[in-house]
Design a protein around this motif. Structure first.
Motif, short mmCIF file in Angstrom:
data_model
loop_
_atom_site.label_atom_id
_atom_site.label_comp_id
_atom_site.label_asym_id
_atom_site.label_seq_id
_atom_site.Cartn_x
_atom_site.Cartn_y
_atom_site.Cartn_z
N LEU A 9 0.83 -1.15 -0.01
CA LEU A 9 -0.10 0.08 0.06
C LEU A 9 0.81 1.31 -0.22
CD1 LEU A 9 -2.54 1.60 0.39
CD2 LEU A 9 -2.62 1.16 2.82
N GLY A 10 1.79 1.40 0.91
CA GLY A 10 2.54 2.58 1.09
C GLY A 10 3.96 2.79 0.45
N ASN A 11 4.36 1.51 0.12
CA ASN A 11 5.95 1.43 -0.53
C ASN A 11 6.92 1.72 0.52
OD1 ASN A 11 7.77 2.69 -3.19
ND2 ASN A 11 7.72 0.51 -2.12
N ILE A 12 6.42 1.67 1.92
CA ILE A 12 7.46 2.17 2.96
C ILE A 12 7.70 0.93 4.01
CG2 ILE A 12 7.41 4.70 2.94
CD1 ILE A 12 5.57 4.41 5.51
N CYS A 13 6.92 -0.19 3.87
CA CYS A 13 7.14 -1.29 4.78
C CYS A 13 7.39 -2.56 4.24
CB CYS A 13 6.05 -1.26 5.91
SG CYS A 13 5.66 0.01 6.72
N ARG A 14 6.31 -3.19 3.81
CA ARG A 14 6.63 -4.67 3.33
C ARG A 14 7.25 -4.66 1.75
NH1 ARG A 14 0.17 -5.49 3.40
NH2 ARG A 14 0.46 -3.26 3.06
N SER A 15 7.01 -3.81 0.89
CA SER A 15 7.38 -4.08 -0.38
C SER A 15 8.95 -3.51 -0.67
CB SER A 15 6.52 -3.31 -1.65
OG SER A 15 6.49 -1.86 -1.46
N GLY A 48 8.27 9.62 -2.56
CA GLY A 48 9.69 10.28 -2.21
C GLY A 48 10.15 9.93 -0.98
N GLU A 49 9.47 9.29 -0.08
CA GLU A 49 9.85 9.02 1.27
C GLU A 49 10.89 8.05 1.29
OE1 GLU A 49 6.90 9.05 4.17
OE2 GLU A 49 5.78 10.67 3.22
N LEU A 50 11.79 7.86 2.33
CA LEU A 50 12.45 6.81 2.73
C LEU A 50 11.45 5.67 3.43
CD1 LEU A 50 15.60 8.30 4.29
CD2 LEU A 50 15.59 7.03 2.21
N PRO A 51 12.09 4.43 3.38
CA PRO A 51 11.31 3.66 4.24
C PRO A 51 11.16 3.93 5.63
CG PRO A 51 12.87 2.42 2.54
CD PRO A 51 13.02 3.89 2.60
N ASP A 52 9.97 3.08 6.01
CA ASP A 52 9.78 3.61 7.34
C ASP A 52 10.67 3.24 8.54
OD1 ASP A 52 6.87 3.05 9.50
OD2 ASP A 52 8.89 2.20 10.32
N GLU A 53 11.07 3.88 9.44
CA GLU A 53 12.40 3.87 10.36
C GLU A 53 12.68 2.09 10.85
OE1 GLU A 53 10.90 5.75 14.34
OE2 GLU A 53 12.31 6.72 13.28
N GLY A 70 9.89 6.03 -1.72
CA GLY A 70 8.69 5.58 -2.16
C GLY A 70 7.99 6.17 -3.42
N ARG A 71 7.30 5.34 -4.18
CA ARG A 71 6.91 5.63 -5.44
C ARG A 71 5.39 4.89 -5.60
NH1 ARG A 71 6.54 2.41 -10.00
NH2 ARG A 71 8.01 1.03 -10.42
N GLN A 72 4.55 5.42 -6.37
CA GLN A 72 3.32 4.96 -6.83
C GLN A 72 3.30 3.85 -7.98
OE1 GLN A 72 -0.20 7.58 -7.28
NE2 GLN A 72 -1.43 6.30 -6.35
N VAL A 73 2.55 2.85 -7.93
CA VAL A 73 2.59 1.89 -9.28
C VAL A 73 1.88 2.92 -10.25
CG1 VAL A 73 1.24 0.18 -10.37
CG2 VAL A 73 1.92 -0.06 -7.90
#
Ligand code: 4NP
Length: 161
Positions: A9-15, A48-53, A70-73
């Motif tokens: 979903l957010g592209n900052i945790c799982r993916s 544009g964000e870095l992954p979650d800390e 982070g980027r969107q599909v």
């Protein structure tokens, strides 16, 4: 070159964690020249964000390289990637809607845990609103699923090193 896109979903945790684990496995297998991987989110929440800390912490713990933003599909992803792998049912449903809207109705979208016998149809749980243990849990789930995925892709594409 086999192109693999991991989607949550957010592209900052799982993916981004999936991407980093996969890259490490590809490197261990001496297959860096055969693969290109990336990750993206179905949402625009964290572009544009870095992954979650906590993702970064988990990556460091397991010696993973991570330099994703982070980027969107987007539309061209459906054209450019050989394997698009969703983390959960929601991501899968959104990707299946997007692919039709974008003109790629026949593109197969995969679900990560379908690569694990006995775990078909299950989600990689969203760890965002939970505690640190959720990140350890998704690491373990992804580690197994990505071993299976890489084995399957090596067979499918006859990559023997
Ligand atoms: P992800 O986790 O999809 O694994 O990157 C999430 C990140 C952010 C949000 C939800 C899930 N959010 O609502 O901002």
């Amino acid at each position: 070159m086999i192109k693999v896109l991991f989607v949550c979903l957010g592209n900052i945790c799982r993916s981004p964690l999936a991407e980093a684990i996969f890259n490490a496995k590809v490197k261990e297998s001496n297959l860096l020249s055969s693969f290109k991987s990336d990750s993206a989110g179905t949402s625009d929440f964290h572009i544009g964000e870095l992954p979650d800390e906590r993702t970064i912490f988990t990556g460091k713990k397991y010696n993973l390289e991570m330099n994703h933003r982070g980027r969107q599909v987007n539309r061209t992803d459906f054209r450019d990637f050989d394997y698009i792998i969703a983390m959960d049912d929601n991501n899968l449903r959104n990707l299946n809607n997007m692919k039709t809207r974008y003109g790629f109705p026949d593109k197969e979208i995969f679900l990560m845990r379908d690569f694990v016998p006995g775990s078909e149809g299950l989600s990689v749980p969203d760890p965002y609103y939970g505690g640190d243990e959720g990140f350890e849990e998704i690491y373990k789930i992804l580690d197994v699923a990505l071993d299976n995925f890489l084995t399957k892709v090596k067979e499918t594409h006859q990559l023997y090193v």
